[in-house]
Design a protein around this motif. Sequence first.
Motif, short mmCIF file in Angstrom:
data_model
loop_
_atom_site.label_atom_id
_atom_site.label_comp_id
_atom_site.label_asym_id
_atom_site.label_seq_id
_atom_site.Cartn_x
_atom_site.Cartn_y
_atom_site.Cartn_z
N UNK A 386 0.81 -1.22 0.00
CA UNK A 386 0.00 0.00 0.00
C UNK A 386 0.85 1.27 0.00
N UNK A 387 2.05 1.20 0.59
CA UNK A 387 2.92 2.38 0.57
C UNK A 387 3.29 2.76 -0.86
N UNK A 388 3.59 1.75 -1.68
CA UNK A 388 3.92 2.01 -3.09
C UNK A 388 2.71 2.62 -3.81
N UNK A 389 1.55 2.08 -3.57
CA UNK A 389 0.34 2.59 -4.22
C UNK A 389 0.11 4.06 -3.86
N UNK A 390 0.25 4.39 -2.59
CA UNK A 390 0.01 5.77 -2.14
C UNK A 390 1.01 6.74 -2.76
N UNK A 391 2.28 6.37 -2.74
CA UNK A 391 3.32 7.29 -3.21
C UNK A 391 3.30 7.41 -4.73
N UNK A 392 3.26 6.28 -5.44
CA UNK A 392 3.23 6.35 -6.89
C UNK A 392 1.93 7.00 -7.37
#
Length: 464
Positions: A386-392
Amino acid sequence: MEKFLWGSATASYQCEGAWNEDGKGESQWDDFSHHSPFNINHVDGDISCDHYHRFIEDLDLMKESHQNTYRFSIAWTRIIPDETGKVNQKGLDFYNQLINACIERHIVPNVTLWHYDLPLHLYKIGGWENRRTIDEFVNYAKICFEAFGDRVPLWVTVNEPGFYTHCCYGAGNYPPNVCDFQRYAKAGYHLMLGSARVIEEFRKGDYIGKIGLVHASGNVETKGTDEANQIAARNADLFNNLWVTDTCIRGYFPDDLFYKLRESQIDLSFVKEEDKIHFRNGTVDFLGINLYCRTYVKPYSGGETNVHLNNKGSGKILEGEVIKGWYETAYDPHVKVNQWGREIYPRCMYDELMTIKREYDNIPVFITENGHGCYDELIDGQVDDKERIEIVGEFIKWMLKAREEGCNVQGYYMWSTMDLYSWVNGYKKRYGLVYIDFNNGNKRIPKKSYYWYKKLIENDLKGE
């Protein structure tokens, strides 16, 4: 190619594996990963995620997620394995199969000729410090154009001339693992000349595509607005961006770059008057931008040149540099950093794109890399990144805002298609949309971000 291109990206050494199969020769990275004490994570790309044998499976996953383009690089040493110059037919066969498989799935191939993996025999004679490498690069490129130019609509000459030289000759974490700005300048100049000459060669042929260069970009910002900060900003822009972008788009290096290099006692005897015609004739059709962060600087305050990167991904070591007489990195306590000491600042996507729009007559642009590295965990057969989804997701929102405001951005590529070898960072640092279980036969497991990206593309293709 009327629709916006949504895809993902890899590079040959990082994903293919099969390092010595079917006639492939050795590259500088084969040699480095097998023998160098600077290989701090003690891993190699010999097998990686085995894309060489499993590219059909990988392309099917891309198609399933509605990706309509794939950016990959050709391994020079698969095409011309050694110093004899003999062409390896099995290497041509592999890339013909890969390109054809893309086209069959309505996936636009975006092909990079060189992404760091220089043939070992050229590396041993100085690599890009030696002009012979330029001639060999042109010869190799011509072979690729003749073999694949009837089907490839997007070509890239070189990937990240700035970051490559930065790592090889600044930070010293890539081979030849030195900190030598004389060699840095010479190799950088020859890389840009090699790109220009390859573009000249491309334009001699009757090929269907367009050709560009990929730059590891980052708009420059400063802590202050006074004259000293403005000078630092210009110096940082020259050092990090303009020697690449001005040269490949406008046709030559900025005048004040040479002034600053002479001021820093760099011997410019490698700069030849007769090269100017190649630079003028070898400008790009488009610019690829690999974007992860801005370039945040302040005035140089003293000390020797020092470049530091955190390839272990632990502790609180921040990326940054002091470039003697030019500038030094500034740090913003209000901006988060990742585990490798790099800022997480998605707004830089918008700022960089609008800068390119303003400075370069709204040249066509592709975001050829953008992503977020994590220590992903496989739990109960799933990866919840989810961190990748939020940042990207934030990066993409800023890209779409620039697009809405008229920036000629024509495509976006997530780095990376699947988990792969992350150079000296090894395999623990993961960027992929698809998890690779390296301990279980390289099993492919789509992450939560894979399904998120699929939905994002669906909505864009519907016009939502």
